[in-house]
Scaffold this motif. Structure first.
Motif, mmCIF file in Angstrom:
data_model
loop_
_atom_site.group_PDB
_atom_site.id
_atom_site.type_symbol
_atom_site.label_atom_id
_atom_site.label_comp_id
_atom_site.label_asym_id
_atom_site.label_seq_id
_atom_site.Cartn_x
_atom_site.Cartn_y
_atom_site.Cartn_z
ATOM 1 N N ALA A 36 0.813 -1.215 0.000
ATOM 2 C CA ALA A 36 0.000 0.000 0.000
ATOM 3 C C ALA A 36 0.849 1.268 0.000
ATOM 4 C CB ALA A 36 -0.941 0.005 1.205
ATOM 5 N N ALA A 37 2.006 1.229 0.646
ATOM 6 C CA ALA A 37 2.823 2.439 0.781
ATOM 7 C C ALA A 37 3.788 2.646 -0.372
ATOM 8 C CB ALA A 37 3.604 2.389 2.095
ATOM 9 N N GLY A 38 3.847 1.705 -1.315
ATOM 10 C CA GLY A 38 4.775 1.856 -2.417
ATOM 11 C C GLY A 38 5.264 0.505 -2.893
ATOM 12 N N VAL A 39 6.533 0.423 -3.276
ATOM 13 C CA VAL A 39 7.113 -0.822 -3.754
ATOM 14 C C VAL A 39 8.481 -1.025 -3.100
ATOM 15 C CG1 VAL A 39 5.906 -0.827 -5.975
ATOM 16 C CG2 VAL A 39 8.105 0.350 -5.770
ATOM 17 N N GLN A 40 8.872 -2.278 -3.020
ATOM 18 C CA GLN A 40 10.206 -2.636 -2.551
ATOM 19 C C GLN A 40 10.848 -3.543 -3.579
ATOM 20 O OE1 GLN A 40 11.848 -1.598 0.166
ATOM 21 N NE2 GLN A 40 10.151 -0.298 0.826
#
Length: 289
Positions: free
Chosen positions: A56-60
């Protein structure tokens, strides 16, 4: 014939890998969010490997993604320099600056246009990072982080003292007139600063153990969104909530106070190239504006 994936897919991946955000990559490339997502998926299909873990907060980056990121960065940097040589132009100096995502979006990005206008020969690539190991492994050229203790192999230039305090939605229904009003209210925490509430309580002569309960979020951006949505009272550094305060999404009912930490620019000792020195001096000036 060389077997390579489409160049546009590699460009989209490069931007998303540096920013750890599809949205930020889309802004950098001046395309839509869906266009970047499509290019990244096309590259993953071509390779037969996942390059990102999406949340939800972005990508890794996955391990394969991190490996490709290093190769793409090196190759693109070589291409930029060689093309500039062939065109008989001065190559643009590039600096990779790491910082917490909330610092980049709330403080640095709104000011970056001024730097680019004054220093057109320097390109600052932004990357979400708070790890000194990224500095040592040359993943980033410099870091802006908040801390109280600094390693001996790093040169530190202080930018400003950190101040922190409780923030909540303007419509928050509960009274907050003094620190002792807070323990009975829903508190919001972030894993990046797990002891922030307890440290604030200690400075304000309130029992820290009364500030351990409440919802927890992985990222400060999610914490601030929850506070703005009225889910509770968060605690955050003033510099990282400037935008939300100016937009009226949040208020700071008790103000902000020093917490003995300092936001500083960090680089490996001995760094003295012109591009870095120009960026360092500009950041120092911006920190007192």
């Amino acid at each position: 014939m060389r077997r390579l994936p489409p160049l546009n897919a590699l460009r989209a991946f490069d931007a998303a890998a540096r920013q750890l955000s599809i949205s930020a990559a889309a802004q950098e490339l001046h395309v839509t969010h869906s266009a970047v997502s499509h290019q990244v998926r096309q590259l993953e299909q071509w390779l037969g490997k996942s390059l990102f873990v999406r949340h939800a907060a972005g990508v890794q980056l996955t391990a394969e993604g991190e490996s490709l990121k290093q190769a793409v960065e090196h190759t693109f940097s070589m291409l930029v320099a060689r093309c500039a040589e062939i065109a008989e132009q001065e190559p643009i100096s590039e600096i990779v600056l790491g910082a917490p995502g909330s610092f980049l979006s709330n403080w640095l990005i709104p000011r970056l246009e001024r730097f680019e206008a004054n220093y057109p020969g320097i390109r600052v690539r932004l990357q979400t990072s708070v790890a000194m190991d990224d500095l040592r492994r040359h993943v980033v050229d410099c870091l802006i982080v908040s801390d109280r203790n600094w390693p001996s192999d790093v040169e530190v230039v202080s930018l400003f003292n950190e101040t922190a305090g409780p923030v909540c939605a303007p419509s928050w229904p509960h009274r907050i007139a003094m620190p002792k009003d807070l323990p009975s209210q829903p508190l919001l925490h972030t894993s990046s600063r797990p002891h922030a509430w307890m440290e604030w309580a200690s400075r304000n002569n309130v029992e820290p153990a009364m500030f351990t309960e409440g919802r927890r979020f992985d990222h400060l951006s999610l914490l601030l969104e929850a506070a703005a949505a009225g889910l509770g009272v968060a605690i955050a550094p003033a510099v990282l909530v400037e935008r939300e305060l100016s937009q009226g999404k949040l208020i700071a009912p008790l103000g902000f106070e020093p917490n003995n930490a300092v936001f500083a620019l960090c680089a490996m000792r001995g760094r003295s190239d012109t591009a870095f020195c120009d960026l360092r001096d500009w950041l120092v000036k911006e920190s007192v504006r």
